[in-house]
Design an enzyme around this catalytic site. Structure first.
Site, PDB file in Angstrom:
ATOM      1  N   ASP A 121       0.834  -1.205   0.000  1.00 29.57           N
ATOM      2  CA  ASP A 121       0.000   0.000   0.000  1.00 29.57           C
ATOM      3  C   ASP A 121       0.868   1.254   0.000  1.00 29.57           C
ATOM      4  O   ASP A 121       2.031   1.218   0.416  1.00 29.57           O
ATOM      5  CB  ASP A 121      -0.964   0.009   1.194  1.00 29.57           C
ATOM      6  CG  ASP A 121      -0.252  -0.125   2.538  1.00 29.57           C
ATOM      7  OD1 ASP A 121       0.746  -0.861   2.615  1.00 29.57           O
ATOM      8  OD2 ASP A 121      -0.681   0.533   3.508  1.00 29.57           O
ATOM      9  N   GLU A 160      -0.126  -0.990   5.930  1.00 31.36           N
ATOM     10  CA  GLU A 160       0.903  -0.408   6.792  1.00 31.36           C
ATOM     11  C   GLU A 160       0.672   1.082   6.958  1.00 31.36           C
ATOM     12  O   GLU A 160       0.899   1.645   8.022  1.00 31.36           O
ATOM     13  CB  GLU A 160       2.289  -0.653   6.184  1.00 31.36           C
ATOM     14  CG  GLU A 160       3.423  -0.556   7.207  1.00 31.36           C
ATOM     15  CD  GLU A 160       3.967   0.847   7.411  1.00 31.36           C
ATOM     16  OE1 GLU A 160       4.657   1.068   8.415  1.00 31.36           O
ATOM     17  OE2 GLU A 160       3.717   1.729   6.582  1.00 31.36           O
TER      18      GLU A 160
HETATM   19 ZN   LIG Z   1       6.591   2.205   4.479  1.00 36.38          ZN
END
Ligand SMILES: [Zn+2]
Length: 376
Positions: free
Chosen positions: A69, A134
């Site tokens: 991501d 994340e």
């Molecule tokens: Zn990162």
């Protein structure tokens, strides 16, 4: 250079606008590459988050961890090239995620392909833990995968997290820990009244000031050889009676504490509540721990990684624990030694995020050298 396998892969990943927590097919590309060199792939998808746990071989486990991501591109017109076009100019690749961290993912995959080609019967186990959560709330990502792995009695001995740890040249800094983070939402209660009659009210702002002064001047600890001292920052204060001649009965504030492993969460909470009591403040407080600190003592992993950086890039790495939190906080729970080693962090989360193609290749060679040292 455009045709280098590492550049092709990095561009392919960057061209997918996988704004956190969406993956949009990045992990399928990675899974296919790994499957074709003999990895077993497990998809662990939760809500909108995609995760992969992939492994090859048996024995002590070296895990490469990362995320597909990215943060949003920001104002697109400020970009020199469209953020998801993965344009190369003068051997620099532009695009959201070039550094954080699709470039590092490409470096890991290429390193694994070369390593497996040269060492098809490697002694220990190589694995990948990749998430798409994340950059957002980090609940359904690495945290959930680690809980799943712990419940299956899986083990990770060593972990390289590909977060951008470098500042000027690849490997100048590697991170062997991070501070913890705790946030407090505090409400202070007083009694509202007319400003002209101080005996009849209890001003919530006046009550809070001595407390705040005490709080921000407190030395929680002095850190240690690896961690800076614990620090507090007030991030929000609000109090308003909606009138110029009325004192407010309530004040709300938010503060965040970045703490070293020298102190624990209970000690922090206890201290804050002790001074609230000392200043006779009526209050309510909500605490949120967004990350516990983790630390890898200098040992096999730090030695291997610094040696690999020295071997490939001819520089001496420095160990650091600075910066915000990372998924290392979750991976440490499985008992792994963790080191963060990745690209140069100068343009992360900014417009015109960019990576030198040469750096991709250097990082990949360092990753491969670490595999050589820990897997055969
Ligand atoms: Zn990162």
């Amino acid at each position: 250079m455009k045709n280098f396998p590492i550049v092709k892969l990095a561009r392919k990943l960057i061209s997918i606008p996988s704004i956190s927590p969406l993956d949009l097919g990045c992990q399928e590309i990675i899974a296919n590459r790994l499957r074709s060199i003999g990895f077993t792939i497990k998809h662990i998808n939760i809500n909108n988050t995609s995760n992969i746990w992939a492994f090859r071989g048996k024995g002590k486990t070296l895990t490469f961890a990362g995320h597909t991501d990215v943060v949003p591109a920001g104002k697109k017109k400020l970009w020199k090239f469209p953020p998801f076009d993965a344009v190369i100019e003068k051997n620099i690749l532009f695009g959201r995620g070039a550094i954080d961290m699709k470039g590092a993912l490409a470096a890991m995959i290429i390193a694994a392909e070369k390593f497996v080609y040269l060492n098809p019967n490697h002694k220990n186990r190589i694995s990948f833990l990749i998430t798409s959560d994340e950059e957002s709330n980090a609940i359904d990502g690495t945290k959930a995968v680690i809980e799943n792995l712990i419940s299956q009695k899986e083990k990770i001995d060593y972990c390289i997290l590909g977060e951008p740890s470098s500042t000027k040249v690849i490997g100048d800094f590697i991170k062997n820990g991070r501070r913890g983070s705790i946030t407090a939402h505090l409400k202070v209660f007083g009694i509202q009244g007319h400003v002209a009659y101080p005996k009849s009210f209890d001003n919530s702002i006046h009550k809070t000031i001595p407390f705040l002064f005490r709080l921000i001047n407190h030395e929680f600890d002095t850190g240690n050889n690896f961690f800076p001292s614990t620090s507090i920052q007030i991030v929000k204060i609000r109090s308003d009676s909606n009138s110029e001649n009325v004192v407010p009965d309530e004040l709300s504030m938010v503060f965040n504490i970045r703490f070293s492993p020298v102190i624990n969460v209970n000690e922090i909470k206890h201290f804050v509540e002790k001074i609230l009591f000392k200043y006779r403040i009526k209050y309510s407080i909500k605490w949120k721990v967004s990350g516990y600190p983790f630390f890898t003592s200098p040992g096999v992993l730090t030695k291997t990684v610094t040696e690999a950086v020295q071997f490939v890039n001819k520089i001496k790495s420095r160990l650091s624990t600075s910066g915000g939190t990372s998924d290392g906080r979750f991976i440490s729970l499985i008992g792994a030694e963790i080191v963060e080693l990745g690209l140069i962090n100068k343009t992360i989360h900014q417009v015109n995020e960019q990576v030198k193609i040469e750096d991709l290749s250097i990082l990949s060679q360092i990753y491969q050298r670490i595999m050589d040292k820990l897997l055969i």
